[in-house]
Scaffold this motif. Sequence first.
Motif, PDB file in Angstrom:
ATOM      1  N   LEU A  92      34.253  10.379   9.999  1.00 12.30           N
ATOM      2  CA  LEU A  92      35.678  10.629  10.255  1.00 12.30           C
ATOM      3  C   LEU A  92      36.448  10.804   8.953  1.00 12.30           C
ATOM      4  CD1 LEU A  92      36.311   8.070  13.152  1.00 12.30           C
ATOM      5  CD2 LEU A  92      35.952  10.538  13.324  1.00 12.30           C
ATOM      6  N   LEU A  93      36.117  10.017   7.937  1.00  9.50           N
ATOM      7  CA  LEU A  93      36.824  10.127   6.663  1.00  9.50           C
ATOM      8  C   LEU A  93      36.394  11.340   5.852  1.00  9.50           C
ATOM      9  CD1 LEU A  93      37.088   6.431   5.406  1.00  9.50           C
ATOM     10  CD2 LEU A  93      38.879   7.902   6.333  1.00  9.50           C
ATOM     11  N   VAL A  94      35.311  11.969   6.223  1.00 10.10           N
ATOM     12  CA  VAL A  94      34.910  13.211   5.569  1.00 10.10           C
ATOM     13  C   VAL A  94      35.598  14.411   6.219  1.00 10.10           C
ATOM     14  CG1 VAL A  94      32.973  14.772   5.129  1.00 10.10           C
ATOM     15  CG2 VAL A  94      32.712  12.330   4.722  1.00 10.10           C
ATOM     16  N   LEU A  95      35.735  14.402   7.539  1.00 10.83           N
ATOM     17  CA  LEU A  95      36.261  15.565   8.262  1.00 10.83           C
ATOM     18  C   LEU A  95      37.775  15.516   8.467  1.00 10.83           C
ATOM     19  CD1 LEU A  95      35.662  18.188   9.758  1.00 10.83           C
ATOM     20  CD2 LEU A  95      35.256  16.829  11.823  1.00 10.83           C
ATOM     21  N   LEU A  96      38.302  14.390   8.947  1.00 16.11           N
ATOM     22  CA  LEU A  96      39.725  14.335   9.290  1.00 16.11           C
ATOM     23  C   LEU A  96      40.647  14.562   8.091  1.00 16.11           C
ATOM     24  CD1 LEU A  96      39.848  11.432  11.926  1.00 16.11           C
ATOM     25  CD2 LEU A  96      39.803  13.905  12.294  1.00 16.11           C
ATOM     26  N   PRO A  97      40.405  13.957   6.928  1.00 17.76           N
ATOM     27  CA  PRO A  97      41.288  14.260   5.785  1.00 17.76           C
ATOM     28  C   PRO A  97      41.252  15.726   5.368  1.00 17.76           C
ATOM     29  CG  PRO A  97      40.057  12.252   5.375  1.00 17.76           C
ATOM     30  CD  PRO A  97      39.467  12.876   6.601  1.00 17.76           C
ATOM     31  N   LEU A  98      40.109  16.396   5.540  1.00 21.33           N
ATOM     32  CA  LEU A  98      40.038  17.824   5.216  1.00 21.33           C
ATOM     33  C   LEU A  98      40.936  18.628   6.146  1.00 21.33           C
ATOM     34  CD1 LEU A  98      38.858  20.232   3.727  1.00 21.33           C
ATOM     35  CD2 LEU A  98      36.867  20.115   5.242  1.00 21.33           C
ATOM     36  N   LEU A  99      40.877  18.337   7.447  1.00 23.44           N
ATOM     37  CA  LEU A  99      41.747  19.030   8.401  1.00 23.44           C
ATOM     38  C   LEU A  99      43.215  18.718   8.122  1.00 23.44           C
ATOM     39  CD1 LEU A  99      39.696  18.430  11.681  1.00 23.44           C
ATOM     40  CD2 LEU A  99      39.668  20.444  10.178  1.00 23.44           C
ATOM     41  N   LEU A 100      43.484  17.462   7.761  1.00 23.53           N
ATOM     42  CA  LEU A 100      44.857  17.074   7.445  1.00 23.53           C
ATOM     43  C   LEU A 100      45.349  17.779   6.188  1.00 23.53           C
ATOM     44  CD1 LEU A 100      46.973  15.143   8.643  1.00 23.53           C
ATOM     45  CD2 LEU A 100      46.189  13.413   7.024  1.00 23.53           C
ATOM     46  N   TYR A 129      41.223  16.250  -1.192  1.00 22.12           N
ATOM     47  CA  TYR A 129      40.944  17.560  -0.610  1.00 22.12           C
ATOM     48  C   TYR A 129      42.016  18.583  -0.972  1.00 22.12           C
ATOM     49  CZ  TYR A 129      36.983  16.135   2.299  1.00 22.12           C
ATOM     50  OH  TYR A 129      35.755  15.723   2.737  1.00 22.12           O
ATOM     51  N   LEU A 130      43.260  18.154  -1.101  1.00 25.47           N
ATOM     52  CA  LEU A 130      44.317  19.086  -1.492  1.00 25.47           C
ATOM     53  C   LEU A 130      44.039  19.683  -2.874  1.00 25.47           C
ATOM     54  CD1 LEU A 130      47.632  17.396  -0.271  1.00 25.47           C
ATOM     55  CD2 LEU A 130      46.714  19.602   0.433  1.00 25.47           C
ATOM     56  N   ALA A 131      43.559  18.835  -3.796  1.00 25.59           N
ATOM     57  CA  ALA A 131      43.214  19.340  -5.124  1.00 25.59           C
ATOM     58  C   ALA A 131      42.060  20.332  -5.060  1.00 25.59           C
ATOM     59  CB  ALA A 131      42.855  18.170  -6.042  1.00 25.59           C
ATOM     60  N   ALA A 132      41.097  20.099  -4.165  1.00 24.93           N
ATOM     61  CA  ALA A 132      39.971  21.024  -4.031  1.00 24.93           C
ATOM     62  C   ALA A 132      40.388  22.326  -3.352  1.00 24.93           C
ATOM     63  CB  ALA A 132      38.837  20.358  -3.258  1.00 24.93           C
ATOM     64  N   LEU A 133      41.237  22.241  -2.336  1.00 21.40           N
ATOM     65  CA  LEU A 133      41.666  23.444  -1.632  1.00 21.40           C
ATOM     66  C   LEU A 133      42.531  24.348  -2.498  1.00 21.40           C
ATOM     67  CD1 LEU A 133      42.523  21.937   1.879  1.00 21.40           C
ATOM     68  CD2 LEU A 133      40.591  23.415   1.308  1.00 21.40           C
ATOM     69  N   ALA A 134      43.205  23.764  -3.467  1.00 22.81           N
ATOM     70  CA  ALA A 134      44.032  24.581  -4.364  1.00 22.81           C
ATOM     71  C   ALA A 134      43.198  25.541  -5.196  1.00 22.81           C
ATOM     72  CB  ALA A 134      44.861  23.680  -5.269  1.00 22.81           C
ATOM     73  N   ASN A 135      41.907  25.250  -5.360  1.00 27.72           N
ATOM     74  CA  ASN A 135      41.030  26.116  -6.148  1.00 27.72           C
ATOM     75  C   ASN A 135      40.272  27.146  -5.310  1.00 27.72           C
ATOM     76  OD1 ASN A 135      41.661  24.723  -8.557  1.00 27.72           O
ATOM     77  ND2 ASN A 135      40.177  23.115  -8.036  1.00 27.72           N
ATOM     78  N   VAL A 136      40.497  27.155  -4.000  1.00 24.46           N
ATOM     79  CA  VAL A 136      39.837  28.140  -3.138  1.00 24.46           C
ATOM     80  C   VAL A 136      40.631  29.439  -3.187  1.00 24.46           C
ATOM     81  CG1 VAL A 136      39.051  28.660  -0.805  1.00 24.46           C
ATOM     82  CG2 VAL A 136      38.977  26.308  -1.651  1.00 24.46           C
ATOM     83  N   PRO A 137      40.039  30.545  -3.606  1.00 27.53           N
ATOM     84  CA  PRO A 137      40.783  31.814  -3.684  1.00 27.53           C
ATOM     85  C   PRO A 137      41.293  32.257  -2.316  1.00 27.53           C
ATOM     86  CG  PRO A 137      38.700  31.963  -4.888  1.00 27.53           C
ATOM     87  CD  PRO A 137      38.654  30.685  -4.091  1.00 27.53           C
ATOM     88  N   ARG A 138      42.564  32.636  -2.276  1.00 24.19           N
ATOM     89  CA  ARG A 138      43.145  33.106  -1.017  1.00 24.19           C
ATOM     90  C   ARG A 138      42.542  34.447  -0.585  1.00 24.19           C
ATOM     91  NH1 ARG A 138      47.716  31.567   1.526  1.00 24.19           N
ATOM     92  NH2 ARG A 138      48.237  30.216  -0.250  1.00 24.19           N
TER      93      ARG A 138
END
Length: 322
Positions: free
Chosen positions: A112-120, A204-213
């Motif tokens: 749950l702590l691996v998946l739910l924070p990513l969706l959040l 996860y927010l820091a990681a998602l910021a590096n994903v190219p749009r």
Amino acid sequence: MKTETTPRSRGTTALSRSAAPPRAAEEQRRARGIRTHLPSSPWLFLAPGLLIVAAFSLYPFLSTVMHSFTDARTLTEGQFVGGANYRELIHDAMFWTGLRNSLLYVLGVVPLLVLLPLLLAMLVQRHIPGITFFRAAFYTPVVASVVVVGLIWVWLLDDRGLINALLESLGFGKVGFLGDPWLLLLSAMAVTVWKGLGYYMIIYLAALANVPRELHEACAVDGAGAVRRFLTVTVPAVRSTMVLVAALSSVSAFKVFSEVYLMAGPTGGPGGEDTTLVMLVQQVGTGLSGRVGYASALSVVVFVITLGLMLLVLRANRKEEA
């Protein structure tokens, strides 16, 4: 008109050039002295931190390992007993109960702590009006004291608490969240997940910021839906972060203490059925007659299992990458 330079003036000029000023020579000596002491200077900067680590981490760890081979108690040093404490663990029913609960806690909390924070994180990543408020609201449980959070959930889940009052108003009967061993353990897991969502969301927010749009736009052009983009773009891009979150949350879940202690009490719930390994260390090793040697052996076992969990997570990640 040219000025003629005499041999005497030429010699004086050469002598003045060859003789370095005293100040420059002193600076050169100082520079050579600094270069000579450079190899040892980093250790001077590291010394305060190394002393703190040695005094509060390394020494307690080595002392725990040494005491695990003795029959030491709170007020006595104890004698060397070899592996007697470890042999006693095998026949201790409470040890197996604590190990079962700790492993169940890992299995229930980590996914749950691996998946739910990513969706959040994907939800609050959007730039919409008022999203800052929701980011702060989701992160508030992280900065709150675990004692305060545990007491709030105890009041909510009590027989006369808000949740049971709401169930009764809807025509349902009361649920013994804090009286049934399995419901109590699940309730403690829910508290751990609720408190950890905001912390891992920030990672996860820091990681998602590096994903190219552009990758999401390209998938959208190809006709991929939201689920397909999540599986083919987002998950591969943040896979290393997911491994990090899995390692951190598994270690934290296996060493859980505060949530279960506050909700189940010092005895570990009805009949001690909700006791975890860390709670067992606290029960055995505290008090005037505390068995420090046996508690140290339990602590060493907790360390070994925790290290094994981390290695399993890292090994699974290497296999998937290969």
